[in-house]
Scaffold this active site. Structure first.
Site, PDB file in Angstrom:
ATOM      1  N   ASP A 262       0.829  -1.200   0.000  1.00  0.00           N
ATOM      2  CA  ASP A 262       0.000   0.000   0.000  1.00  0.00           C
ATOM      3  C   ASP A 262       0.870   1.259   0.000  1.00  0.00           C
ATOM      4  O   ASP A 262       2.065   1.203   0.294  1.00  0.00           O
ATOM      5  CB  ASP A 262      -0.855   0.027   1.268  1.00  0.00           C
ATOM      6  CG  ASP A 262      -2.035  -0.929   1.157  1.00  0.00           C
ATOM      7  OD1 ASP A 262      -2.294  -1.424   0.047  1.00  0.00           O
ATOM      8  OD2 ASP A 262      -2.668  -1.164   2.190  1.00  0.00           O
TER       9      ASP A 262
ATOM     10  N   LYS B 192      -4.064   3.474  -2.820  1.00  0.00           N
ATOM     11  CA  LYS B 192      -4.697   4.678  -3.331  1.00  0.00           C
ATOM     12  C   LYS B 192      -3.802   5.860  -3.002  1.00  0.00           C
ATOM     13  O   LYS B 192      -3.320   6.001  -1.894  1.00  0.00           O
ATOM     14  CB  LYS B 192      -6.072   4.828  -2.686  1.00  0.00           C
ATOM     15  CG  LYS B 192      -6.949   3.656  -3.053  1.00  0.00           C
ATOM     16  CD  LYS B 192      -8.339   3.768  -2.521  1.00  0.00           C
ATOM     17  CE  LYS B 192      -9.124   2.539  -3.000  1.00  0.00           C
ATOM     18  NZ  LYS B 192     -10.535   2.616  -2.668  1.00  0.00           N
TER      19      LYS B 192
ATOM     20  N   MET C 130      -8.087   7.241   9.671  1.00  0.00           N
ATOM     21  CA  MET C 130      -8.606   7.723   8.373  1.00  0.00           C
ATOM     22  C   MET C 130      -9.697   8.765   8.576  1.00  0.00           C
ATOM     23  O   MET C 130     -10.781   8.675   8.007  1.00  0.00           O
ATOM     24  CB  MET C 130      -9.160   6.535   7.561  1.00  0.00           C
ATOM     25  CG  MET C 130      -8.115   5.502   7.268  1.00  0.00           C
ATOM     26  SD  MET C 130      -8.763   4.112   6.297  1.00  0.00           S
ATOM     27  CE  MET C 130      -9.831   3.312   7.491  1.00  0.00           C
TER      28      MET C 130
END
Lengths: 269, 269
Positions: free
Chosen positions: A52, A74, A185
């Site tokens: 990641d 991402k 997050m």
């Protein structure tokens, strides 16, 4: 050759990453010192490492040069792999007989879609091993000299995701549990979530902190109150990745900071 | 000489344990593969290692033979050190110029009194470093192939201590949060806590599991429902140390177990 090259070979009882298997491993929060020995063994043995965005470069640097690194996360400005793409890729690599390390920031099962990847592997009949890691929330608290628990202060600790499916999430029951909340997050939704917690009667003066880029050279810490947290974060330009912690435990930091050789210093307003 | 002797020396950027300093480090759940590189560096550098009962022998075996091991935990049948004794001992060792590793099971700040020890060190002017570890709750879930989080199932995870000061703790607000609960140090109070959770309207059929001795050769796993958990635990003689997890995430285990190379098998009734 890295300084680590022979470590996996020297350890007794090290698990073996077999061709066609996938290890779903936590890379910890950033500092390679918080990598586990098993995750290191995975880095040393893998043919391909699917990682990641939040896996630290210093961690990836511990892999031998013969290992292939594949980015599957991402990140702003680049096309993002979908979760279906990632799981399909893991299955394809395993079926091709590769030894696959799927390396995720923190702990693979904590808000990281590791559970979804494990289920996809199981559904495809691909053998996997889960290697837990030091989760970012606990690492951030330690880095900020904030005890996660203290007798007389809290008996529980709540981890929650600020981002994800279901933006209509009701924060009131978590707020009413009366225990510290560690948010992952969360930066994109910080104002809305703080407003929800205040509405659910968490006291405006409750201590709160933001730890950005915990355990990395970019680490920054902001200590404030729940009421003032969003203004302070905006003023000091705190951005993801960051952990937010809300609760009385934050105030213990003052008593620890002077003697801590590891805790980061506060960002100043 | 252990196979590990030269590892700390080979690593770049390893923190240095200074004479007169104390590292409060997590040893992880048991399996030495879940030790962090920094905790290993502490084992390699310490003059004295002050450890709890739950620190695995295989972890302690990674220390050089020149390091002195001091047991400072609670264990049935032996006189227990009080918390005040332990903190006084850490301060005395540091003031004598020793390089001190205080090694605790799991993560030092999660229900382990690491916060109290850090505050005592700070109050005495002893420099310390906190090294987070893989907490027992997350390690137990990974060992049992139970994802800690999954989109669509849970957005938060609650860690709570089953034992500690304040036995009149009100479990209802945690129960009403509607999120999975991971219980530490719970076996002695399991019946009372399960009764409290059922009274607070957690459904009787909610999946629940006990993971005893997670990540050690003595690991055993029991999967049941909240309603039947205590009877099953008694019948199969589940005893501490164990982690209990209550919530829908437990039912995901069925879908993962067949493909997991690491997950322990169930104890049978």
């Amino acid at each position: 050759m890295t300084a680590w090259d022979s470590i996996a070979a020297r350890r007794e009882g090290v698990p073996v990453l077999m061709p066609g298997h996938v290890w779903l491993a936590g890379a910890g929060p950033g500092d390679p010192g918080l990598l586990t020995l098993d995750a290191l063994a995975g880095l040393q043995q893998a043919d391909v490492i699917v990682h990641d965005a939040l896996v630290d470069r210093r961690v990836l640097a511990l892999a031998p040069k013969t290992a292939r690194l594949e980015f599957a996360g991402k990140r702003g400005g680049k096309p993002s792999a979908t979760q279906a793409d990632i799981t399909a890729r893991l299955v394809a690599l395993a079926r091709a007989g590769q030894r696959v390390l799927r390396l995720k920031g923190g702990d693979p099962f904590v808000f990281g879609r590791g559970g979804e990847e494990a289920m996809a592997l199981a559904a495809a009949g691909v053998c996997f091993r889960v290697i837990p890691g030091v989760t970012a929330g606990l690492a951030a608290l330690a880095a900020a000299a904030i005890p996660a628990t203290l007798r007389g202060i809290n008996r529980a600790l709540i981890f929650a995701a600020g981002h994800g499916a279901g933006e209509d999430f009701d924060w009131a029951p978590l707020a009413r549990a009366g225990q510290p909340i560690v948010l992952y997050m969360v930066m994109h939704n910080l104002e809305r979530i703080v407003a929800s917690l205040l509405e659910a009667d968490i006291a405006a003066q409750t201590p709160a902190a933001i730890i950005a880029w915990a355990t990395t050279p970019k680490e920054r810490i902001l200590v404030s109150t729940l009421e003032e947290l969003c203004d302070a974060a905006r003023e000091l330009r705190f951005e993801p990745p960051a952990i937010v912690v809300i609760g009385k435990i934050v105030s213990l930091r003052e008593r620890l900071l002077g003697a801590s050789e590891s805790a980061g210093k506060d960002a100043r307003r």
